[in-house]
Write a protein that holds these residues in place. Structure first.
Motif, PDB file in Angstrom:
ATOM      1  N   PRO A   1      44.035  37.791  30.421  1.00 24.36           N
ATOM      2  CA  PRO A   1      45.458  38.117  30.531  1.00 24.36           C
ATOM      3  C   PRO A   1      45.713  38.869  31.826  1.00 24.36           C
ATOM      4  O   PRO A   1      44.928  39.747  32.220  1.00 24.36           O
ATOM      5  N   ILE A   2      46.753  38.507  32.527  1.00 23.59           N
ATOM      6  CA  ILE A   2      47.082  39.217  33.751  1.00 23.59           C
ATOM      7  C   ILE A   2      48.544  39.648  33.697  1.00 23.59           C
ATOM      8  O   ILE A   2      49.329  39.118  32.900  1.00 23.59           O
ATOM      9  N   GLY A   3      48.893  40.558  34.513  1.00 24.14           N
ATOM     10  CA  GLY A   3      50.292  40.983  34.561  1.00 24.14           C
ATOM     11  C   GLY A   3      50.396  42.494  34.627  1.00 24.14           C
ATOM     12  O   GLY A   3      49.381  43.199  34.724  1.00 24.14           O
TER      13      GLY A   3
ATOM     14  N   ASP B   1      51.173  46.332  33.509  1.00 21.58           N
ATOM     15  CA  ASP B   1      50.906  47.097  32.299  1.00 21.58           C
ATOM     16  C   ASP B   1      52.201  47.277  31.529  1.00 21.58           C
ATOM     17  O   ASP B   1      53.288  47.202  32.088  1.00 21.58           O
TER      18      ASP B   1
ATOM     19  N   ARG C   1      51.413  41.987  30.962  1.00 21.22           N
ATOM     20  CA  ARG C   1      50.088  41.538  30.587  1.00 21.22           C
ATOM     21  C   ARG C   1      50.034  41.192  29.095  1.00 21.22           C
ATOM     22  O   ARG C   1      49.321  40.296  28.667  1.00 21.22           O
TER      23      ARG C   1
ATOM     24  N   SER D   1      51.152  37.776  28.651  1.00 20.27           N
ATOM     25  CA  SER D   1      50.108  36.835  29.050  1.00 20.27           C
ATOM     26  C   SER D   1      49.056  36.698  27.947  1.00 20.27           C
ATOM     27  O   SER D   1      48.668  35.589  27.573  1.00 20.27           O
TER      28      SER D   1
ATOM     29  N   VAL E   1      43.969  46.925  34.137  1.00 23.57           N
ATOM     30  CA  VAL E   1      43.686  45.545  34.532  1.00 23.57           C
ATOM     31  C   VAL E   1      42.244  45.402  34.989  1.00 23.57           C
ATOM     32  O   VAL E   1      41.579  44.436  34.687  1.00 23.57           O
TER      33      VAL E   1
END
Lengths: 891, 80
Positions: free
Chosen positions: A278-280, A282, A323, A326, A358
């Motif tokens: 998962p990215i994005g 916080d 996140r 995601s 992350v």
């Protein structure tokens, strides 16, 4: 297979053989530069030749070996046993490849991932020798080489070679989800990162072509390994490209595709768990706690619908850039396609936990992934890293000297100073406690633990120390050396390759064999002339012509004899042909057995026929192994027996009239006749009477009996139950004989006596049941006429007394199962051929003995080959076929 | 050698080999505003790719070969 490849294979074998020999010689004289040069030249030529063909693995390994030898030759690296081992291993690998090529028949080497991996590993270990040993010797040259210096300007962290997960995190989510869906549908996907060498264009490579040959990727990126220079300063032929992509291919296919350049690509088979990162941004303010509780409960109970609903709800609530969103999208994807993959779902749920940064989730997502050395050595100057590593080494010492506490305090002080100098005071937490524990417990372990925990990168220092500058990017350095060495070599090449033209030519064995067959036929044709002369005289009554034919026959006979002699000379090989592999064999075997052996070879230039020499190879190897395994004692036993620690194994060869004698002698424990007797009795080879009657020498000869193996324990080297009877049979097959002498405690001596040549055999023609047979003159002791009255029967066994010695008699017709009685001559005497079998005499009764002739003995081939009792057949001058008996097998 | 040059256009009609990279680079340096027409290009050697990536010229026609065009677009635009 084309002739070029044929030649390549035969030359390579020679070269590999010579390389092995040179290495052995170097072991004794490690400073011999001439040998070193020679060795380099051999490896170099071999590598160059292999480049002509499509054998990338071979070329790669040889290239590694060449680089290594180059370093040794330049004196940057000393000769050592491990180096020899590595090179020998590499040569074994190449030799194995040659076998495979030969076995393939069509001159191709099909791609094989395992082989490629082996080649890469081998090359790597060869290069490892260069970097680990040559590195510390002159770090300046390494650091100064622009090719080898780490490239700091790389824009993306994707270049960190060991960590494939971080580049994956940079791929957009849609591409990763696409790949993930495909994997779920059964289409394997792989991650490819391809960094061509900078000078690859000069090797005729086109990396872009390589890449476009692959199926359309799901995601790709082409970058440069350093920022592009301005067009004016751009060097179009220095490759800076870096390709990354997700390719819908399985790893095996991809490995095959890049099998020429496995060191420039990084390939990984993708798993959903690797992709689901998962990215994005916080998140805050999103009620994840409640969701997590419900979701975990649903997951545990297997309620997928509930989990999907809850996830959808939360996804709607959260902004798509987060996140959490995601992670939820991934969760839904997995739930749609693989709802049973609970670990993956759990892992994604864990990602939703608030407060996970992350940077950390790469670690939680793939626990197996190596953690990037963020707190490690990178933040510090090299000398300091060196100091810390040295401390780690000191702590790794496992002795406990009286001054241990002093040492520990010194280590702690050094560490404190090192960290203080770096301004990393907060790292010193716990150092004092660890030191105290260490001193009270009187061991360095707590301090070592502290160091390993606080400075993870230096933990590697407890492994063999590597050059700090190389730890960042080990891959480019060897190629840098290779490039540097390659350049200087280009200029020196002419000189090195120009060795004097060979005075000997290589001829295929088949051609020699053909020549020999032709000469054999000519001898047969020549032998027909006396018959012709006899016919001219007897049938046509032209005595004059008969005499002229005889005169011509004399001339032709002389020439034919000389021709035969000449071709024999061609077929002669020195025994060194067989001996040359012994140093290696003895060395390896002795090492395996933990014995020390000094091998002495004598008379290597003694020559014998090729077939004889070749037939010797296996028996000799067997004898040597026996000597090493059973004969020679371990160093301790030898010391106890008052002998030198290193055992002596001598192999000598010499010519004795028309025979070659080979002796293998060791100064080991010898053979105890009493033990042989007991063994033979236990195995039922001899009975109780024989047990008492046998002389010591006769007892020793029992080791040649079938089924006899003196080793009480079967080792993997010798003693597989085949034993010495196989050796004796093999020697007997070429009309050789073998004797054994042994003195307990002093050693064993085996003596092999072999004919110089097997091509022409002198046989005596005998007649039985109106058929002609041949008996080899080697076996015939004498021919006698025995009056029927002198034949006595002892219990159905016919015997006669010859010069006061009882000789058993057998009728040839009985041996051949011919239903006729032997015919005596007019005086009522039987013709008897006395043959020597081993050391016993046997009389074979025949109808008549005739002349002796030289024949070319051909072994019976095809279906007749199974017939026992015949040594072979030969053509006679009158065109008839003569069967030659083998008395030993007849019985 | 599938290269045609008229005024400000560098037209590739065939494949661009390794030895063409030098010519391409020279031309691009001399014609910073020049246009590249790659419609007929079937393949270009990686050295040319490097030149294109480093100089970022204007390209008025992409190769007809979809796979190659895709790769070039990715390399030159880094559209993702």
């Amino acid at each position: 297979m084309n002739p070029l490849l044929d030649q390549f294979i035969s030359e390579s074998r020679d070269a590999i053989q010579s390389i092995g020999e040179r290495l052995m010689q170097l072991e004794n004289t490690p400073d011999d530069h001439e040998l070193m040069d020679e060795l380099f030249r051999l490896v170099h030529t071999l590598k160059g030749n292999s480049g002509l063909f499509d054998f990338p693995e071979m070329t790669r390994v040889l290239h590694g070996a060449e680089d290594l030898m180059d370093t040794v030759r330049d004196g940057r690296l000393g000769y050592s046993r491990s180096l020899a081992d590595q090179l020998l291993e590499a040569m074994d690998f190449v030799s194995g490849l040659l076998d495979e090529i030969l076995a393939g028949g069509d001159g191709n080497l099909p791609a094989d991932a395992e082989r490629t991996a082996a080649a890469t590993a081998l090359t790597h270990s060869l290069r490892q020798l260069i970097t680990t040993r040559a590195g510390p010797a002159d770090p300046e040259t390494l650091a100064a080489d622009p090719l080898t210096a780490p490239i700091p300007a790389t824009p993306s962290p994707a270049d960190a070679p060991a960590n494939v997960t971080s580049p994956l995190a940079q791929i957009p989510e849609t591409a990763r989800m696409d790949a993930c869906r495909r994997i779920f549908q059964g289409q394997p996907c792989s991650w490819l990162s391809y960094q061509p060498e900078e000078e690859c264009f000069f090797k005729g490579e086109d990396p872009f072509h390589q890449i476009t040959q692959l199926p359309a990727p799901l995601w790709r990126r082409i970058s440069a390994r350093e920022p592009w220079p301005s067009p004016d300063t751009l060097d179009a032929y220095r490759c800076l490209l870096h390709f990354e992509s997700i390719v819908p291919m399985d790893l095996q296919e991809l490995t095959d595709h890049f099998r020429y350049i496995p060191d420039q690509v990084e390939l990984t088979a993708l798993e959903p768990a690797m992709l689901a990162i998962p990215i994005g941004d916080d998140h805050d303010g999103i009620p994840t706690a409640d969701y997590l509780q419900t979701a975990t409960a649903h997951l545990r109970s297997g309620n997928h619908e509930g989990l999907i609903q809850a996830s959808r709800l939360l996804l709607e609530l959260s902004s798509p850039g987060l996140r959490v969103a995601s992670a939820l999208r991934w969760l839904l994807l997995v739930l749609e396609t693989r709802p049973d993959d609970v670990p993956l779902l759990q892992q994604l749920l864990d990602n939703i936990h608030p407060g996970v940064a992350v940077g950390d989730d790469a670690d939680t997502a793939i626990p197996a992934a190596p953690s990037p050395p963020v707190t490690g050595a990178q933040g510090m100057a090299d000398p300091i890293v060196g100091i810390i590593e040295t401390q780690a080494e000191i702590l790794a010492l496992n002795d406990t000297p009286p001054w241990l506490s002093g040492r520990l305090q010194a280590v702690a002080a050094s560490l404190r100073a090192a960290f203080t100098l770096q301004g990393q005071l907060k790292r010193l937490e716990g150092l004092d406690e660890a030191l105290q524990t260490a001193i009270t417990r009187h061991t360095s372990v707590p301090l070592a633990h502290w160091l390993a925990e606080h400075v993870p990168a230096s933990a590697s220092a407890s492994a063999p120390v590597t050059e700090p500058a190389t730890t960042d990017s080990p891959a480019p350095i060897p190629s840098g050396i290779a490039a540097g060495a390659g350049e200087t070599r280009k200029f020196g090449r002419r000189m090195e390759d120009a060795y004097a033209g060979p005075s000997a030519i290589k001829v295929d064995q088949a051609k020699i064999d053909r020549l020999m067959n032709l000469i054999g036929e000519m001898i047969v044709a020549k032998n027909a002339l006396p018959y012709l002369a006899a016919r001219a005289e007897d049938v046509f009554g032209v005595r004059e012509l008969a005499r002229e034919i005889k005169g011509q026959y004399g001339t032709i006979n002389r020439i034919a004899d000389e021709m035969q002699d000449a071709i024999m000379q061609v077929r002669l090989l020195p025994v060194s042909f067989v001996f040359q592999r012994f140093p290696r064999l003895v060395r390896d075997t002795a090492q395996k057995l933990g014995k020390e052996v000094r091998l002495v070879l004598e008379g290597e230039s003694t020559e014998a026929d090729k077939n004889v020499i070749e037939s010797l190879a296996d028996p000799l190897v067997h004898i040597l192994r026996n000597s090493l395994d059973h004969g020679l004692e371990t160093p301790d036993e030898r010391r106890a027996a008052g002998k030198p620690v290193a055992g002596r194994l001598a192999i000598s060869a010499r010519s004795e009239s028309d025979r070659v004698v080979i002796e293998i002698a060791d100064d080991g424990r010898g053979i105890d006749p009493a033990m042989i007797r007991r063994k033979a009795y236990e195995k039922g080879i001899i009975d109780e009477q024989a047990l008492e009657r046998l002389t010591d020498q006769e007892a020793l000869n029992l080791v040649f009996a079938p089924g006899f193996s003196t080793a009480s324990q079967v080792s993997d080297l010798s003693g597989r139950g085949v034993g010495m009877d196989v050796v004796r049979t093999a020697v007997a097959r070429v009309n050789g004989s073998i004797d054994l002498n042994s003195r307990p405690g002093a050693g064993t001596r085996l003596r092999l006596s072999l004919p110089l040549s097997m091509a022409v055999t002198n046989v005596m023609i005998i007649v039985s049941a109106s058929q002609r047979f041949g008996v080899s003159m080697d076996a015939v002791a004498e021919t006698v006429r025995v009056a029927q009255a002198d034949i006595q029967r002892i219990k159905h066994q016919m015997t006669t007394v010859l010069r006061g010695r009882v000789v058993p008699l057998v009728a040839l017709n009985d041996l051949l199962a011919l239903d006729e009685a032997q015919i005596p001559n007019e005086d009522g005497e039987m013709a008897v051929v006395v043959v020597r079998i081993e050391n016993d005499l046997l009389g074979i009764m025949v109808d008549d003995c005739r002349e002796t002739v030289d024949i070319i003995l051909k072994p019976l081939a095809g279906f007749l080959g199974n017939l026992r009792g015949y040594a072979g057949s030969a053509l006679l001058g009158d065109g008839s076929v003569l069967l030659v008996l083998n008395p030993r097998e007849l019985l | 050698m599938g290269i045609e040059i008229d005024d400000n256009t560098f037209r590739v009609t065939d494949m661009l080999g390794v030895e063409d990279a030098e010519a391409l680079l020279d031309w691009l340096i001399k014609h910073p505003e020049g246009t590249l027409e790659l419609a007929g290009c079937t393949h270009l050697h990686a050295a040319n790719l490097q030149v294109l990536m480093a100089t970022r010229p204007r390209i008025c026609a992409w190769p007809e070969d979809a796979l190659l065009a895709d790769w070039l677009r990715h390399a030159l635009n880094q559209e993702e």
